[in-house]
Motif scaffolding. Structure first.
Motif, PDB file in Angstrom:
ATOM      1  N   MET A  76       0.375  -1.597  -0.093  1.00 19.30           N
ATOM      2  CA  MET A  76      -0.463  -0.127  -0.108  1.00 19.30           C
ATOM      3  C   MET A  76       1.164   1.393   0.087  1.00 19.30           C
ATOM      4  SD  MET A  76      -3.652  -0.057   1.930  1.00 19.30           S
ATOM      5  CE  MET A  76      -3.190  -0.537   3.860  1.00 19.30           C
ATOM      6  N   LEU A  77       0.794   2.625  -0.328  1.00 17.58           N
ATOM      7  CA  LEU A  77       1.388   4.231  -0.714  1.00 17.58           C
ATOM      8  C   LEU A  77      -0.278   5.043  -0.512  1.00 17.58           C
ATOM      9  CD1 LEU A  77       3.830   3.771  -2.099  1.00 17.58           C
ATOM     10  CD2 LEU A  77       2.329   4.354  -4.738  1.00 17.58           C
ATOM     11  N   VAL A 130      -9.429   2.635  -2.776  1.00 20.99           N
ATOM     12  CA  VAL A 130      -8.555   4.286  -2.576  1.00 20.99           C
ATOM     13  C   VAL A 130      -9.429   4.795  -1.844  1.00 20.99           C
ATOM     14  CG1 VAL A 130      -7.694   6.395  -3.087  1.00 20.99           C
ATOM     15  CG2 VAL A 130      -7.045   3.902  -4.629  1.00 20.99           C
ATOM     16  N   THR A 131      -8.470   5.164  -0.817  1.00 15.02           N
ATOM     17  CA  THR A 131      -9.335   5.862   0.408  1.00 15.02           C
ATOM     18  C   THR A 131      -8.955   7.745  -0.086  1.00 15.02           C
ATOM     19  OG1 THR A 131      -8.102   4.776   2.610  1.00 15.02           O
ATOM     20  CG2 THR A 131     -10.256   4.740   1.460  1.00 15.02           C
ATOM     21  N   GLY A 132      -9.257   7.831   1.822  1.00 13.19           N
ATOM     22  CA  GLY A 132      -8.412   9.345   1.889  1.00 13.19           C
ATOM     23  C   GLY A 132      -9.255  10.380   1.692  1.00 13.19           C
ATOM     24  N   LEU A 169      -4.085  10.418  -0.664  1.00 15.32           N
ATOM     25  CA  LEU A 169      -4.646   8.958  -1.843  1.00 15.32           C
ATOM     26  C   LEU A 169      -4.636   7.853  -0.894  1.00 15.32           C
ATOM     27  CD1 LEU A 169      -4.021  10.764  -5.254  1.00 15.32           C
ATOM     28  CD2 LEU A 169      -6.074  10.131  -3.883  1.00 15.32           C
ATOM     29  N   GLU A 170      -4.893   7.019  -1.113  1.00 13.53           N
ATOM     30  CA  GLU A 170      -3.877   5.875  -0.277  1.00 13.53           C
ATOM     31  C   GLU A 170      -4.921   4.987  -0.898  1.00 13.53           C
ATOM     32  OE1 GLU A 170      -4.393   6.908   3.865  1.00 13.53           O
ATOM     33  OE2 GLU A 170      -6.707   6.209   4.193  1.00 13.53           O
ATOM     34  N   GLY A 171      -4.167   3.702  -1.063  1.00 14.71           N
ATOM     35  CA  GLY A 171      -5.057   2.239  -1.449  1.00 14.71           C
ATOM     36  C   GLY A 171      -3.555   0.943  -2.089  1.00 14.71           C
ATOM     37  N   ALA A 223      -3.744   1.374  -8.034  1.00 15.61           N
ATOM     38  CA  ALA A 223      -4.456   1.552  -8.059  1.00 15.61           C
ATOM     39  C   ALA A 223      -3.747   3.716  -7.221  1.00 15.61           C
ATOM     40  CB  ALA A 223      -5.555   1.197  -7.171  1.00 15.61           C
ATOM     41  N   VAL A 224      -3.154   3.246  -6.700  1.00 13.44           N
ATOM     42  CA  VAL A 224      -3.176   4.944  -6.205  1.00 13.44           C
ATOM     43  C   VAL A 224      -2.243   5.611  -7.239  1.00 13.44           C
ATOM     44  CG1 VAL A 224      -1.704   6.245  -4.510  1.00 13.44           C
ATOM     45  CG2 VAL A 224      -3.344   4.565  -3.968  1.00 13.44           C
TER      46      VAL A 224
END
Ligand SMILES: Cc1cc2nc3c(=O)[nH]c(=O)nc-3n(C[C@H](O)[C@H](O)[C@H](O)COP(=O)(O)O)c2cc1C
Length: 140
Positions: free
Chosen positions: A3-4, A37-39, A52-54, A58-59
């Motif tokens: 995850m990034l 993705v969440t954020g 942005l995180e996920g 995807a990120v």
């Protein structure tokens, strides 16, 4: 799954009214949900701060689209970092646009830039915590 988290700041090309901003975030949330993705998007006057995180792929794909978006400019990537857990797990894209105390991002950016280009991550964690606290008040 690696995850990034990406954090950036930018400036609106044209300030968006509340309704337009809400529509942008509603569209963004739908796509983010599909991507996992969440954020959060923090907006004060014409300044944006977004997290942005996920999943890293995807990120990165999403960020490359956002970088091309002509609705904002002066994009500064503050951090791209691997994460074990999300800071905004409950928000496909939380919006913070009416805060009791605006966060002085310009000041933090300038101060950080004076430090020979080294981002002050302690400051950023404090800012993320502040934004999340605001989000929890709006959408508990
Ligand atoms: C400040 C800002 C934040 C954005 N955040 C997101 C986001 O979190 N997720 C998203 O899908 N699109 C977001 N967008 C919109 C994207 O830049 C892009 O328009 C959208 O992903 C649709 O891309 P497409 O037209 O290539 O399909 C954002 C745009 C702006 C100006």
């Amino acid at each position: 799954m690696a995850m990034l988290q990406i954090i950036y700041t930018s400036r609106a090309t044209q300030p968006l009214d509340k309704q337009t901003l809400r529509e942008l975030v509603a569209d963004a949330s739908r796509r983010n949900r599909d991507l996992g993705v969440t954020g959060v998007l923090y907006c004060s006057d014409d300044v944006y701060l977004q997290v942005l995180e996920g999943d890293e792929k995807a990120v990165l794909v999403l960020y490359s689209d956002i970088l091309r978006d002509e609705r904002h400019q002066d994009i500064h990537t503050v951090a791209i970092r691997p994460i074990d857990s999300r800071d905004f797990a409950n928000w496909s894209m939380g919006l913070v646009d009416a805060v009791s105390e605006p966060i002085d991002l310009g000041n933090v950016l300038n101060r950080d830039r004076d430090r020979a280009g080294i981002w002050n991550h302690a400051n950023w964690q404090t800012i993320l915590n502040t934004v999340r606290a605001e989000l929890e008040m709006i959408e508990p």
